[in-house]
Design a protein around this motif. Structure first.
Motif, mmCIF file in Angstrom:
data_model
loop_
_atom_site.group_PDB
_atom_site.id
_atom_site.type_symbol
_atom_site.label_atom_id
_atom_site.label_comp_id
_atom_site.label_asym_id
_atom_site.label_seq_id
_atom_site.Cartn_x
_atom_site.Cartn_y
_atom_site.Cartn_z
ATOM 1 N N ILE A 1 0.841 -1.202 0.000
ATOM 2 C CA ILE A 1 0.000 0.000 0.000
ATOM 3 C C ILE A 1 0.874 1.249 0.000
ATOM 4 N N SER A 2 1.922 1.229 0.825
ATOM 5 C CA SER A 2 2.841 2.370 0.890
ATOM 6 C C SER A 2 3.536 2.590 -0.448
ATOM 7 N N MET A 3 3.919 1.487 -1.090
ATOM 8 C CA MET A 3 4.629 1.613 -2.364
ATOM 9 C C MET A 3 3.759 2.258 -3.436
ATOM 10 N N VAL A 4 2.536 1.753 -3.611
ATOM 11 C CA VAL A 4 1.695 2.304 -4.680
ATOM 12 C C VAL A 4 1.360 3.776 -4.421
ATOM 13 N N GLU A 5 1.331 4.162 -3.171
ATOM 14 C CA GLU A 5 1.096 5.577 -2.856
ATOM 15 C C GLU A 5 2.274 6.434 -3.314
ATOM 16 N N ARG A 6 3.488 5.825 -3.327
ATOM 17 C CA ARG A 6 4.698 6.579 -3.683
ATOM 18 C C ARG A 6 5.135 6.397 -5.128
ATOM 19 N N ILE A 7 4.468 5.524 -5.870
ATOM 20 C CA ILE A 7 4.858 5.253 -7.258
ATOM 21 C C ILE A 7 4.197 6.247 -8.212
ATOM 22 N N ARG A 8 4.999 6.741 -9.140
ATOM 23 C CA ARG A 8 4.488 7.535 -10.262
ATOM 24 C C ARG A 8 4.943 6.864 -11.552
ATOM 25 N N VAL A 9 4.004 6.625 -12.458
ATOM 26 C CA VAL A 9 4.340 6.060 -13.768
ATOM 27 C C VAL A 9 4.103 7.137 -14.822
ATOM 28 N N LEU A 10 5.154 7.498 -15.517
ATOM 29 C CA LEU A 10 5.077 8.526 -16.559
ATOM 30 C C LEU A 10 5.258 7.827 -17.905
ATOM 31 N N GLY A 11 4.148 7.517 -18.548
ATOM 32 C CA GLY A 11 4.176 6.756 -19.789
ATOM 33 C C GLY A 11 4.125 7.630 -21.028
ATOM 34 N N GLY A 12 4.383 7.007 -22.172
ATOM 35 C CA GLY A 12 4.320 7.724 -23.443
ATOM 36 C C GLY A 12 5.404 8.763 -23.625
ATOM 37 N N ALA A 13 6.534 8.573 -22.958
ATOM 38 C CA ALA A 13 7.622 9.549 -23.078
ATOM 39 C C ALA A 13 8.194 9.517 -24.500
ATOM 40 N N ILE A 14 8.627 10.659 -24.956
ATOM 41 C CA ILE A 14 9.213 10.765 -26.295
ATOM 42 C C ILE A 14 10.548 10.025 -26.316
ATOM 43 N N ARG A 15 10.814 9.302 -27.392
ATOM 44 C CA ARG A 15 12.107 8.639 -27.529
ATOM 45 C C ARG A 15 13.203 9.677 -27.711
ATOM 46 N N ILE A 16 14.376 9.366 -27.212
ATOM 47 C CA ILE A 16 15.451 10.352 -27.143
ATOM 48 C C ILE A 16 15.794 10.905 -28.528
#
Length: 363
Positions: free
Chosen positions: A121-136
């Motif tokens: 529970i603590s982990m999911v509260e602290r997780i951020r997923v930033l998807g769809g990032a531009i390729r370098i």
């Protein structure tokens, strides 16, 4: 900040890890970051492998990926948007951990199941997923498109180079936590600042002070005539080092401007003529005031004062709005190197003696 120590990237303060960052970059499309995604479970395992990161009160956990999060997935519920719902994300992760049959993610899923519920529970509260990032490899194209309205015709690459130079400094400050954010207004203002460098009465500075090594340059320029000229009037070590840096930057920048068609030889020639004219007037004043019987020390002193006076002069500029003073200082040293100007009252005789000695020695 550390790289490849606690995680791909991590930030710590006073020995305590504050944030972990996992980077997942795919050359080709990786599809959606589903609940059974290898990337997702590998990332969770990295964090679970260190108990302190999974425990309550652990660091912020961020996954940045070029994959899309999809709709209704655990990853989508761990993003920064309005769909964020850590409770639902936990349900989906628990379900995937129990039902998936993938051997690739088995170790990570088993570790997740064995982790106490309170820690999960603590982990999911602290997780951020930033998807769809531009390729370098696509970043520069995207940035160019975003600021296309500001790009000066024919100088697009020079403009973008200056913009990336600014961004690297900002990014370093962000990575080292010297600043917390950069907002849109600041970026827009910087674009306008750079754009103003390309108007007809201005120029961009292309060689910054932090791009040169003054100590190394002093050694490689020791035999230059302008260095001899400065020593003839007993200029100190620090000023000599700065002078060599100004000379190198001015010469290098002149080449850059010409190569990029930012300025013409005629305009530069006029600028040099104006610098010589300014020097001729100041030199004549010095010679008029110099006592005929002045000793060597006095002649050094008045020469050094002449150099200081013109070093700090801003009366002559290559263009009216170009105010970076190193360029005029460096160009004066370039003129001194060509012995068109000088500082010591007897500089002309001394230059001729120096050249004769070099000729004799075959230099």
């Amino acid at each position: 900040m550390t790289i490849e120590l606690f995680d791909d990237v991590a930030w710590e303060k006073n020995g305590e890890v504050q944030e972990l960052l996992q980077l997942k970059h795919h050359q080709q499309s990786a599809g959606s970051l589903s609940d059974m995604s290898v990337d997702l479970w590998k990332t969770l395992k990295v964090w679970l492998d260190t108990p302190a990161f999974a425990d309550i009160g652990g660091p912020l956990l961020t996954l940045l990926t070029t994959s899309d999060c999809g709709t209704g997935t655990a990853a989508s519920h761990l993003g920064p948007g309005s769909d964020r719902d850590p409770g639902r994300a936990l349900e989906l992760l628990n379900s995937a951990a129990s039902t998936s049959t993938s051997s690739t993610t088995e170790a990570a899923r088993l570790k997740w199941i064995k982790t106490p519920l309170s820690s999960r529970i603590s982990m999911v509260e602290r997780i951020r997923v930033l998807g769809g990032a531009i390729r370098i490899e696509d970043v520069e194209t995207h940035v160019r498109n975003e600021i296309s309205w500001a790009l000066p015709i024919g100088q697009e690459q020079t403009f973008l180079g200056l913009f990336w130079q600014w961004w690297r400094r900002v990014a370093l400050d962000l990575l080292q936590k010297r600043r917390e954010r950069v907002d849109v207004l600041e970026a827009q203002q910087q674009v306008q600042v750079i754009r103003d460098m390309f108007v007809p009465d201005n120029l961009p500075t292309l060689v910054e002070l932090n791009q040169i090594d003054e100590e190394t340059l002093v050694q490689s320029h020791d035999a230059h005539i302008f260095v001899h000229q400065l020593r003839w009037v007993n200029v100190g070590t620090t000023h000599l080092r700065k002078a060599v840096g100004d000379y190198y930057r001015a010469v290098t920048q002149t080449t850059e401007w010409i190569d990029r068609s930012l300025i013409g030889l005629n305009e530069l020639g006029t600028f040099e003529d104006n610098l010589v004219d300014e020097w001729e007037r100041a030199y004549a004043d010095m010679m008029e005031d110099l006592d005929v019987d002045a000793d060597d020390a006095s002649r050094e002193n008045v020469g050094r004062e002449l150099w200081r006076k013109l070093r700090d002069s801003t009366a002559v500029a290559v263009r009216s709005r170009y105010t970076d003073t190193f360029f005029a200082r460096g160009k004066r040293h370039e003129l001194a190197d060509r012995h068109l100007i000088g500082w010591h009252p007897d500089f002309e005789d001394r230059v001729q003696t120096l050249l004769a000695e070099r000729l004799t020695n075959g230099q």
